[in-house]
Design a protein around this motif. Structure first.
Motif, PDB file in Angstrom:
ATOM      1  N   TYR A   4       0.832  -1.603   0.517  1.00 31.39           N
ATOM      2  CA  TYR A   4      -0.536  -0.041  -0.047  1.00 31.39           C
ATOM      3  C   TYR A   4       0.980   1.364   0.119  1.00 31.39           C
ATOM      4  O   TYR A   4       1.577   1.803   0.752  1.00 31.39           O
ATOM      5  CB  TYR A   4      -0.961  -0.411   1.201  1.00 31.39           C
ATOM      6  N   CYS A   5       0.858   2.423  -0.947  1.00 32.41           N
ATOM      7  CA  CYS A   5       1.453   3.613  -0.942  1.00 32.41           C
ATOM      8  C   CYS A   5       0.421   4.338  -0.598  1.00 32.41           C
ATOM      9  O   CYS A   5      -0.701   3.963  -0.924  1.00 32.41           O
ATOM     10  CB  CYS A   5       1.988   3.544  -2.336  1.00 32.41           C
ATOM     11  N   LEU A   6       0.593   5.582  -0.352  1.00 37.14           N
ATOM     12  CA  LEU A   6       0.192   6.949  -0.181  1.00 37.14           C
ATOM     13  C   LEU A   6      -0.678   7.409  -1.521  1.00 37.14           C
ATOM     14  O   LEU A   6      -2.300   7.834  -1.581  1.00 37.14           O
ATOM     15  CB  LEU A   6       1.314   8.257   0.835  1.00 37.14           C
ATOM     16  N   SER A   7      -0.145   7.785  -2.414  1.00 36.53           N
ATOM     17  CA  SER A   7      -0.586   8.569  -3.421  1.00 36.53           C
ATOM     18  C   SER A   7      -0.407   6.890  -4.420  1.00 36.53           C
ATOM     19  O   SER A   7      -0.037   6.426  -4.874  1.00 36.53           O
ATOM     20  CB  SER A   7       0.412   9.463  -4.055  1.00 36.53           C
ATOM     21  N   TRP A  65       1.682 -11.964   2.775  1.00 33.91           N
ATOM     22  CA  TRP A  65       2.083 -10.430   3.051  1.00 33.91           C
ATOM     23  C   TRP A  65       1.522  -9.083   2.462  1.00 33.91           C
ATOM     24  O   TRP A  65       1.059  -9.091   1.860  1.00 33.91           O
ATOM     25  CB  TRP A  65       3.744 -10.116   2.539  1.00 33.91           C
ATOM     26  N   VAL A  66       1.548  -8.078   3.329  1.00 34.00           N
ATOM     27  CA  VAL A  66       0.976  -6.636   2.819  1.00 34.00           C
ATOM     28  C   VAL A  66       2.580  -5.927   3.902  1.00 34.00           C
ATOM     29  O   VAL A  66       2.457  -6.438   4.818  1.00 34.00           O
ATOM     30  CB  VAL A  66       0.028  -6.917   3.815  1.00 34.00           C
ATOM     31  N   GLN A  90      -7.078  -3.165   8.800  1.00 34.85           N
ATOM     32  CA  GLN A  90      -8.415  -3.401   7.504  1.00 34.85           C
ATOM     33  C   GLN A  90      -7.725  -4.305   6.605  1.00 34.85           C
ATOM     34  O   GLN A  90      -7.644  -5.135   6.047  1.00 34.85           O
ATOM     35  CB  GLN A  90      -9.304  -3.210   7.788  1.00 34.85           C
ATOM     36  N   GLU A  91      -6.802  -3.089   6.853  1.00 37.70           N
ATOM     37  CA  GLU A  91      -5.477  -3.630   4.733  1.00 37.70           C
ATOM     38  C   GLU A  91      -4.340  -4.880   5.507  1.00 37.70           C
ATOM     39  O   GLU A  91      -4.525  -6.045   4.909  1.00 37.70           O
ATOM     40  CB  GLU A  91      -4.490  -2.758   4.845  1.00 37.70           C
TER      41      GLU A  91
END
Ligand code: ADP
Ligand code: ZN
Length: 611
Positions: A239-242, A304-305, A319-320
Motif C-alpha cells: 500500500y502506498c499513499l498516492s 504478506w502486506v 483492515q488492510e
C-alpha cells in the motif's frame, strides 16, 4: 439442539472437509436454526460465511445472501460450487434471461444459496414474499447500512423493509468492522431488536506485526526488497499513499524483475479488473496499490502486506493487513513509518472535514508505530479487546528495544533547535548536528553555531529516529502550520537545563527485519499452526498442479485448494482416494474432482524422492 450440532458438523465435513468449527460459528448456527435474528462480528478470515452457509444447507428452502460487491458474490458462488453446493447469483453483469433462469431454479427448490445485490432484492421482493420458501436472509458487510460506518451505501438503508416483509424469516447481519454505534444502528435499521449479538475476538495471531522506522529513499527500498525476497513467489500487497507513488513503486519493482502491477482509482476500469483478476489467479504476484484495492478481494493466499507509509488510522491499517493470511497460515506484515509521513498525514487530517477526530486517530496510529511494548496489545486495546500476555509475533516482542540514557542526545538536539530560534525543520536541525557542508547551512551562518557538528558520530537515520522519539515523548513539538518547524516544550526545556533525565530506545538499523519472524522460525522447526512438517519441494509441485487445474476450470487457484490444504497434502502425502478424502479442506466434491491428479503427483514425488 444436539441434533442441529451433529447435523452441522456432518455437513461441515462432507462439503468443506473441515472437522471442527471456528469459535462462535456453531453458536451462530444454533441461534438462527432457532429462528432468532443474529448480528455477527468477526474479523476478516474469522469464518463468517460458514455461519449462514451451514444453516442454508440444513434447512428447507433457499437462503438469500445480500452482498454489496459483484466480485465478492462471484468469489463466494465459485467457492460454494467448487464444494458441490448449489449456489447462484442474480446481478447486473448477467443477462436478464439468465437471471430469470436462476430465479426459476430457486422456485423449483434447486438452489440453496442465492447471492443478490440489495437494490435487486428490493425490486424482487413483492413477487417473492408470498410464495418463495426462504430459510434465512444473510446480510453481508452489514456495516454498509449505517451512516456511522465507514462505508455507507444508500441502497442498504432500504433493507429496513425486510423484517416487515418476511417477519418469520431470521435475519443474520455480518460484518468485520463495526464499533458500538454502528452495531446499534444495524439492529435499529434492520428492525431486529431481539437479535443476538455475537462478537468474536479480533485477534489474528497468524499475522506478524512489524514496523520499521525512519528509513527513506534507497534504504527503504532495500529493506522492502529484502522483505519481499523472503516471500519469494508469494502473493502480497504494497500500500502506498498516492497514485504517483503506486506507479513509481510498481515500475521500480518491475525493473528489478518482480512480477508486480499498479492498482489505483485513476486507472481504467477494464485495466483494474484485469489486474485484480490476474492477482486472484496468481498471474501477478505483487500489487502496488492505494487503499482503493482490497474491497472485494477474498483471496485466501495473500501471504504478506506492506504499508510503504504510515496509514491514517488504526481501522484502515487493521483492515488492510487483515487481507493477508485469511487461510489461517502465517502471514507477514510490515509498515514503514517516518517523520515525513506524520507531517504529510497531519496536513491531510487538518484539511479534512473532521480535523479533531482525524488528528486524534493519527496520534493513536503514531503511538502504535512508536510502541515500546507488544504491538498486538496496543492494536487490540484500540478495538476494546484485552490480550492477556505479549503476543510473541510482533517486532517488539521478538526484539525488545534496548533502553539507553538519552539525556545528552536530547540536549544536543534541543540546543540546536534553541540556537536557530525554533525556526527550522528536522532536516536542517540534523544537518547542523552532523556538521553538514551543504551550501544553505553555511549561507545561513549555521556553521558558526556552537552546536554545529556536535552530533557527528550519529548517522542521519539515527538522529531522525531520536528526534521522532523526542516528539513522541513530548520533548519537542512540530509547528505543522509553520513549515514543520521544531519547537521545544516545557518538558524539553527541563531536559535542556539538566533538570531531568531521559531514556530512549536504542536505534538499530534494520532491527525488525534482519531477524527472523516467528512464522519463519516456526517453519524452520517444522512447527506450523496445523503442525505439519514442511516439504517445500512437494508444495511447489502441488502449487503448479493447482495452478494448472484452476486455469482449466477458469477459477482462481485458491478456490481449488487453499495454501493450507496444499501444506496438509504435502505433509500427509496421500496416495489413495481414501486417504485423500479424509484430509483437511477436502470434502466429497473435491475428493471426486481432484483425488486422481493430486495423489498421482504425490506418488510421482515419492518415486523420485525415495527415503
Ligand atoms: P470471513 O468472511 O469472515 O473473512 P471466510 O468465511 O471467508 O471468512 O473464511 C475464511 C477462511 O477460513 C475460508 O478459507 C474458510 O473456508 C475457512 N474456514 C471457515 N470456517 C472454518 C472451519 N471451521 N475450519 C477450517 N476452516 C474454516
Ligand atoms: Zn507482541
Amino acid at each position: 439442539m444436539e441434533n442441529v450440532r451433529q447435523k452441522a458438523l456432518a455437513v461441515l465435513k462432507r462439503f468443506y472437509g473441515y472437522s471442527s468449527f471456528y469459535p462462535m460459528q456453531l453458536d451462530v448456527i444454533e441461534c438462527v436454526m432457532n429462528r432468532r435474528d443474529a448480528v455477527v462480528l468477526m474479523p476478516t478470515g474469522g469464518g463468517k460465511s460458514i455461519c449462514f452457509q451451514i444453516p442454508a444447507l440444513i434447512s428447507e428452502g433457499c437462503t438469500i445472501v445480500v452482498s454489496p460487491l459483484l466480485a465478492l458474490m462471484k468469489d463466494q458462488v465459485d467457492a460454494l460450487q467448487a464444494n458441490g453446493i448449489p449456489a447462484a447469483a442474480v446481478n447486473s453483469t448477467q443477462s436478464e434471461a439468465y437471471n430469470r433462469e436462476v430465479i426459476d431454479e430457486v422456485y423449483a427448490g434447486h438452489i440453496k444459496l442465492l447471492y443478490i445485490s440489495p437494490e435487486r432484492l428490493l425490486t424482487e421482493l413483492d413477487t417473492w414474499a408470498a410464495d418463495m420458501n426462504i430459510s434465512l436472509i444473510a446480510i453481508d458487510e452489514a456495516h454498509c447500512i449505517s451512516q456511522w460506518g465507514h462505508d455507507f451505501r444508500p441502497e442498504y438503508s432500504r433493507l429496513s423493509q425486510l423484517k416487515q416483509r418476511f417477519p418469520k424469516v431470521p435475519i443474520m447481519a455480518l460484518t468485520a468492522t463495526a464499533d458500538r454505534l454502528t452495531r446499534d444502528d444495524i439492529v435499529k435499521q434492520l428492525h431486529i431488536p431481539d437479535a443476538r449479538m455475537f462478537i468474536a475476538s479480533f485477534n489474528r495471531p497468524n499475522l506478524s506485526l512489524n514496523v520499521v522506522r525512519n528509513l527513506s529513499g534507497k534504504d527503504k527500498m532495500r529493506a522492502l526488497v529484502r522483505f519481499i525476497d523472503r516471500h519469494k513467489g508469494q502473493s502480497g500487497i504494497i500500500y502506498c499513499l498516492s497514485r504517483a507513488n503506486v506507479e513509481k513503486m510498481a515500475q521500480q519493482l518491475k525493473q528489478m524483475g518482480y512480477n508486480a502491477a499498479p492498482f489505483h482509482a485513476g486507472m481504467a476500469t477494464a485495466v483494474k479488473e484485469k489486474v485484480q483478476r490476474d492477482f486472484l489467479n496468481d498471474d501477478i504476484t505483487i500489487i502496488c496499490a492505494t487503499i482503493a484495492f482490497g474491497m472485494g478481494i477474498n483471496k485466501s493466499n495473500v501471504r504478506w502486506v506492506v504499508h510503504s507509509n504510515m496509514p491514517r488510522n488504526m481501522e484502515g491499517y487493521y483492515q488492510e493487513i487483515g487481507r493477508a493470511g485469511r487461510d489461517g497460515l502465517p502471514a507477514d506484515t510490515l509498515m514503514f513509518y517516518s517523520f515525513s509521513d506524520v507531517a504529510t498525514l497531519m496536513s491531510f487530517a487538518k484539511e479534512s472535514g473532521q480535523a479533531t477526530v482525524n488528528i486524534e486517530k493519527l496520534r493513536r496510529m503514531q503511538q502504535y508505530a512508536e510502541a515500546g511494548v507488544c504491538r498486538r496489545r496496543i492494536l487490540l486495546s484500540y478495538f476494546n479487546e484485552r490480550l492477556e500476555c505479549d503476543c510473541g509475533n510482533c517486532d517488539v516482542c521478538l526484539n525488545p528495544p534496548e533502553r539507553i540514557d538519552g539525556t545528552v542526545i536530547c540536549q544536543m538536539a534541543l540546543s540546536a533547535i534553541a540556537r536557530v530560534n525554533q525556526q527550522e525543520g528536522i532536516t536542517t536541525i540534523i544537518d547542523i548536528l552532523r556538521g553538514s557542508r551543504k551550501a544553505e547551512i553555511a549561507a545561513r551562518g549555521y556553521d558558526r553555531l556552537k552546536t554545529y557538528g556536535v552530533g557527528r558520530n550519529l548517522s542521519f537515520a539515527e538522529w531522525n529516529a531520536y528526534l521522532l522519539q523526542m516528539l513522541q515523548l513530548g520533548i519537542i513539538d512540530v509547528a505543522y502550520e509553520e513549515a514543520n518547524h521544531l519547537r521545544i516544550t516545557d518538558y524539553g526545556r527541563d531536559i535542556l537545563h539538566s533538570m531531568r533525565q531521559v531514556q530512549l530506545s536504542k536505534f538499530e538499523y534494520d532491527r525488525s527485519f534482519s531477524k527472523k519472524t516467528k512464522a519463519e522460525k516456526a517453519k524452520e522447526q517444522g512447527r506450523l499452526p496445523v503442525d505439519v512438517p514442511v516439504n517445500e519441494k512437494l508444495i511447489s509441485r502441488l502449487k503448479e498442479l493447482r495452478y494448472a487445474v484452476a486455469k482449466k476450470q477458469g477459477v482462481p487457484p485458491y478456490i481449488v485448494f487453499s495454501d493450507r490444504v496444499l501444506e496438509v497434502i504435502a505433509a500427509e502425502k496421500p496416495v489413495t482416494k481414501a486417504a485423500f478424502s479424509t484430509l483437511y479442506g477436502v470434502g466429497e466434491r473435491k475428493t471426486e474432482l481432484y483425488w486422481e491428479a493430486f495423489t498421482a503427483a504425490v506418488r510421482k514425488f515419492l518415486e523420485e524422492n525415495p527415503r
